[in-house]
Design an enzyme around this catalytic site. Structure first.
Site, PDB file in Angstrom:
ATOM      1  CD  GLU A 137      -2.828   1.124   2.477  1.00 55.91           C
ATOM      2  OE1 GLU A 137      -2.443   0.468   3.464  1.00 55.91           O
ATOM      3  OE2 GLU A 137      -3.872   1.781   2.458  1.00 55.91           O
ATOM      4  CE  LYS A 145      -7.687   1.629   3.230  1.00 52.57           C
ATOM      5  NZ  LYS A 145      -6.353   1.988   3.802  1.00 52.57           N
ATOM      6  CB  CYS A 156      -4.913  -1.435   4.077  1.00 53.12           C
ATOM      7  SG  CYS A 156      -4.025  -1.572   5.655  1.00 53.12           S
TER       8      CYS A 156
END
Lengths: 316, 316
Positions: free
Chosen positions: A43, A116, A159
């Site tokens: 990431e 995300k 994540c």
């Protein structure tokens, strides 16, 4: 193609962008030489994990997509004829930023991006300051759309998404052939050894469970190394014996198969590309004998779209 | 009360109902004496795992609720002032049967029942022949309603439910304080050692992941022992060197905490009550620092109620 060789490149934060580029150039070449057709980066691989503080200057690190980073990854993907998943700080418009994964196809084209959807915010991970959550898109995928490439549909999540079984399931229902998580997670050095162990184990376990629940192979690529909290450096008035605080990124990137079985995993501190083969055909074999998709109670899942069933707080 | 002592009673199938009753009577008493306020029994604890074959006579094993089994469990719960979770073959009406968990409160009252929502069907586990899936109820819980007791809200699910993150999440959204899985799962003796290991590990992993995703303690109580496939006994024409087939129930009942950390686990073959303490207060502590419930994208989860996004099968 049913056999797919995958690499995940875990590394420390480099001091300069040029060092990062050099490292990736070399490691991507080596991974491709070893047969990797899918290469996953960690990431925000281009920068330090700047979210340890809320600093307006850090927005200068953001870049447009396409932009210099996708140009570089595109050239790498084309040269090595592999799919690359990168993770960038995206500047979508003036004052509008996302934490965005990009997928470059084997011919260097930008196959797609994923913004995300779940954004964390907790001490040392102030992501809500920087990143607008991914949109509920107007297509039927609602923001959870796997990205079609020549090697299959890549279900990229990022994540914090990894803690939400909903996200993995939605990618699977949307036809993902594999789940991919670029990630940046680590320990607070002040936590006990036992707490650190529980956190790392929970992180591995929940991602393996997404592989199991959906009968899909999964790649998780994490950072390694200690990154100091820059605010801590600035606080000159801090007592001299105060330990520098920051995040010890815990590495442990891994690739697992459709039953959640770990095929390869890096250590906490190693700077390395892990590489292994997965058999994509095993997804259908596994789903035939463990047929969760047959038996989901879609007639009874509406409450998954609720925040909470508030009457449940009351005593019966 | 934030500290809760829990026992899970794992045992082999006994030859007669009386032997089962004797065993449970003794083991429940011992567990309560050791402090257990929640005692969990394995799936269909009263009978052999009859679903290895589709046999109409096996419906004779079903009983009404309330009925003799709940009467017995009620007396046990009242005598020992603890909550007991049992698992029964329920006869709801003539020709209508469920796989039903019952919860007896500390005063012996039947606090509630949960009818297994996800019903498996695969070789050796022909449950769709016997059990109608639990209803989508007319209340707001849609069949996933935790059961209120004096020690908290018990989110009971059964066996095959354990592979569906949706089920655990719905119980958590409905206010469950703990997740409980009576279960009957085992190996096909013909599978390889490696495959057996992957299956057991997947089973432990996915249940631990429900604890993690929802920050809830979890109890899973499984059978142990080998139960021969009765059809195999009947087939006298089978070659003499043919091994008896059946299911080797794999035990490994466990209790884990809110981060999925295993607190106690039995072995494959042991006939025992595992017992441990969990701290219910840790749920709030964990949810404050790993706040998944804050960040769920309820605006983007509608597709969880779809069977599949069919356009996803097409190439873009």
């Amino acid at each position: 193609m049913t056999q797919l060789t995958i690499a995940a490149i875990q590394h420390k934060c480099f001091s300069t962008p040029q060092q990062t580029t050099n490292h990736l150039q070399k490691t991507i070449a080596n991974s491709a030489k070893a047969g990797a057709k899918l290469i996953v980066l960690q990431e925000l691989h281009n920068t330090p994990y700047f979210c340890q503080q809320e600093t307006v200057d850090a927005f200068d690190l953001a870049e447009s997509i396409p932009g210099p980073s996708t140009d570089f990854l595109s050239a790498m993907a084309k040269e090595h004829q592999c799919v690359i998943v990168g993770s960038l700080f995206e500047k979508r418009a003036v004052g509008l930023y996302h934490n965005t994964a990009v997928v470059l196809d084997c011919d260097g084209t930008l196959a797609g991006r994923y913004r995300k959807m779940h954004i964390p915010d907790d001490p040392g991970f102030y992501e809500k300051f920087y990143f607008t959550p991914g949109d509920v898109t107007e297509d039927e995928f609602n923001g959870f759309k796997p990205i079609q490439t020549r090697i299959g549909k890549i279900g990229v999540l990022v994540c914090w998404d990894q803690w939400f079984p909903e996200a993995a399931r939605l990618m699977a229902l949307a036809g993902a052939d594999i789940l991919v998580y670029p990630t940046a997670i680590g320990w607070d050095p002040q936590d006990s050894k036992e707490e650190k162990h529980r956190q790392l184990d929970a992180w591995t376990t929940i991602q393996r469970s997404h592989a199991i629940a959906n009968s899909l192979p999964l790649v998780s690529c994490n950072r390694t190394g200690f990154e100091v909290d820059s605010q801590d450096i600035k606080q000159k008035s801090a007592p001299k014996n105060k330990h520098a605080t920051g995040i010890q990124f815990w590495g442990n990137s891994f690739i697992c198969g459709q039953q959640g079985e770990i095929l390869t995993q890096s250590s906490v501190n190693s700077e390395e590309a892990i590489i292994t083969k997965v058999d994509l055909k095993k997804t259908e074999e596994t789903r035939r004998i463990w047929p969760y998709f047959r038996d989901r109670r879609v007639d009874a899942y509406q409450n998954l779209s609720k925040r909470f069933i508030d009457s449940a707080s009351k005593k019966d």
